[in-house]
Design an enzyme around this catalytic site. Structure first.
Site, PDB file in Angstrom:
ATOM      1  N   SER A 117       0.832  -1.206   0.000  1.00 56.68           N
ATOM      2  CA  SER A 117       0.000   0.000   0.000  1.00 56.68           C
ATOM      3  C   SER A 117       0.859   1.246   0.000  1.00 56.68           C
ATOM      4  O   SER A 117       1.983   1.247   0.535  1.00 56.68           O
ATOM      5  CB  SER A 117      -0.887   0.002   1.252  1.00 56.68           C
ATOM      6  OG  SER A 117      -1.494   1.254   1.442  1.00 56.68           O
ATOM      7  N   TYR A 141      -1.764   0.185  10.280  1.00 54.34           N
ATOM      8  CA  TYR A 141      -2.003  -0.459   8.986  1.00 54.34           C
ATOM      9  C   TYR A 141      -0.792  -0.292   8.075  1.00 54.34           C
ATOM     10  O   TYR A 141      -0.273  -1.270   7.515  1.00 54.34           O
ATOM     11  CB  TYR A 141      -3.249   0.118   8.316  1.00 54.34           C
ATOM     12  CG  TYR A 141      -3.368  -0.304   6.870  1.00 54.34           C
ATOM     13  CD1 TYR A 141      -3.638  -1.628   6.542  1.00 54.34           C
ATOM     14  CD2 TYR A 141      -3.184   0.611   5.838  1.00 54.34           C
ATOM     15  CE1 TYR A 141      -3.723  -2.033   5.213  1.00 54.34           C
ATOM     16  CE2 TYR A 141      -3.271   0.218   4.505  1.00 54.34           C
ATOM     17  CZ  TYR A 141      -3.537  -1.099   4.201  1.00 54.34           C
ATOM     18  OH  TYR A 141      -3.608  -1.486   2.893  1.00 54.34           O
ATOM     19  N   LYS A 145       2.017  -3.172   6.554  1.00 54.33           N
ATOM     20  CA  LYS A 145       2.337  -3.358   5.141  1.00 54.33           C
ATOM     21  C   LYS A 145       3.844  -3.228   4.897  1.00 54.33           C
ATOM     22  O   LYS A 145       4.422  -3.993   4.120  1.00 54.33           O
ATOM     23  CB  LYS A 145       1.556  -2.360   4.280  1.00 54.33           C
ATOM     24  CG  LYS A 145       0.088  -2.708   4.142  1.00 54.33           C
ATOM     25  CD  LYS A 145      -0.093  -4.071   3.481  1.00 54.33           C
ATOM     26  CE  LYS A 145      -1.531  -4.443   3.278  1.00 54.33           C
ATOM     27  NZ  LYS A 145      -1.682  -5.785   2.656  1.00 54.33           N
TER      28      LYS A 145
END
Length: 328
Positions: A117, A141, A145
């Site tokens: 991402s 988050y 990643k």
């Protein structure tokens, strides 16, 4: 060869599964169906119901379907939720990936494509974000990643696996209405949801150092994203030796929130209530736009769809899921 697509019944995963199957690749999907919809899958694609945290299931699936490569999309991806539940996100996104890689190594699988991402970059202060832009994620988050990328590349080097890490920018649109995003977590479905309820969509800040004062983002059509996965998978399949590739998936073109709001109003025919400006959200960078030069050079991939096509296709899908939206 046979590809295992984890999270293949989800919004992005179903598009990837269809593109790969349509291109003649043998595909099997693993999905826990927490957000996935089995009916999204192409006819004839097997669905294994379960999680990448289940090592025994992974071993059976990889052996039983004679899997040669993995496209790993299964993950938790809500930024706000990751702040509230960091332990859950690290367990699902990092420990789950580690368990999958252990199974991959044990099964002798030698190709691995990882869904990353643009969140790994955090708040980059550059006109175009290249793959060399420093990675400074701002939430759990994004951290999961980036950690995932490290883990994938390290496992690839140690065990002779050809790997590719794909850093998505803002994904939107649908190849067909029934494949549309069912969540209301990204800006386009959030705007559709507000308009369907007769409420004003919100613009968070109009005092940024951009031409119209609103944030600028890079939006990529989910069909183009799926094509990039196919290209990356075939790149790893063609490699005779292990190697790693990390690329952005974006268009290289920025669209402001105001421009997007105006386009949504035009396409939906909902000019009232007009978008409402409220205060900035903490942590929103003024501009995040991808450089797409590396992926073009390495994979021969270029985005084919523009933002109008994204909004139009997303609206068709939204109306299929929410028939009341058309009559409002």
């Amino acid at each position: 060869m046979t590809w295992l697509i984890t999270g293949g019944a989800g919004y992005i995963g179903a598009h990837v599964a269809r593109v790969m199957a349509d291109a003649g690749e043998d595909v099997v999907v693993l999905d826990d169906i927490s957000a996935g919809i089995p009916e999204r899958l192409p006819e004839g694609v097997p669905l294994v119901s379960g999680t990448v945290l289940d090592r025994e299931l992974l071993d059976r699936t990889l052996a039983g379907h004679r899997v040669n490569g993995v496209v790993h999309l299964a993950a938790r991806k809500q930024v706000g939720q990751s702040v509230e539940q960091p332990l859950h996100y690290y367990r699902e996104n990092v420990h789950g990936l580690g368990t999958l890689l252990e199974a991959v190594v044990a099964a002798g699988v030698r190709r691995f494509v990882f869904s990353s991402s643009a969140a790994v970059y955090g708040m980059p202060d550059v006109d175009l974000v290249t793959e060399d832009t420093p990675c400074l994620p701002m939430n759990p988050y994004g951290e999961t990643k980036l950690t995932g990328e490290w883990l994938v590349r390290a496992a690839g080097r140690a065990h002779g696996i050809a790997t590719a890490c794909l850093r998505y920018f803002n994904v939107a649109g649908a190849a067909r209405p029934e494949l549309a995003d069912t969540g209301v977590f990204n800006i386009i479905p959030m705007y559709f949801d507000a308009l369907t309820r007769g409420e004003a969509p919100l613009i968070f800040g109009d005092d940024y150092p951009t031409p119209d004062g609103t944030c600028i983002r890079d939006y990529v059509h989910v069909s183009d994203l799926a094509d990039a996965h196919l290209a990356a998978a075939r790149r790893t399949a063609a490699q005779r030796e292990a190697g790693d590739l990390t690329v952005n998936i974006g268009t290289g073109r920025g669209v402001s929130v105001r421009e997007l709001a105006d386009l949504i109003a035009e396409i939906t025919g909902r000019t009232e209530p007009a978008a409402k400006v409220v205060g900035r959200r903490p942590g929103d960078p003024a501009r995040v736009v991808a450089s797409a030069e590396l992926i073009s050079r390495e994979l021969g991939w270029t985005a084919r769809h523009d933002v109008r096509e994204m909004v139009e296709s997303a609206w068709q899908g939204w109306c299929l899921l929410h028939p009341e939206a058309r009559s409002r």
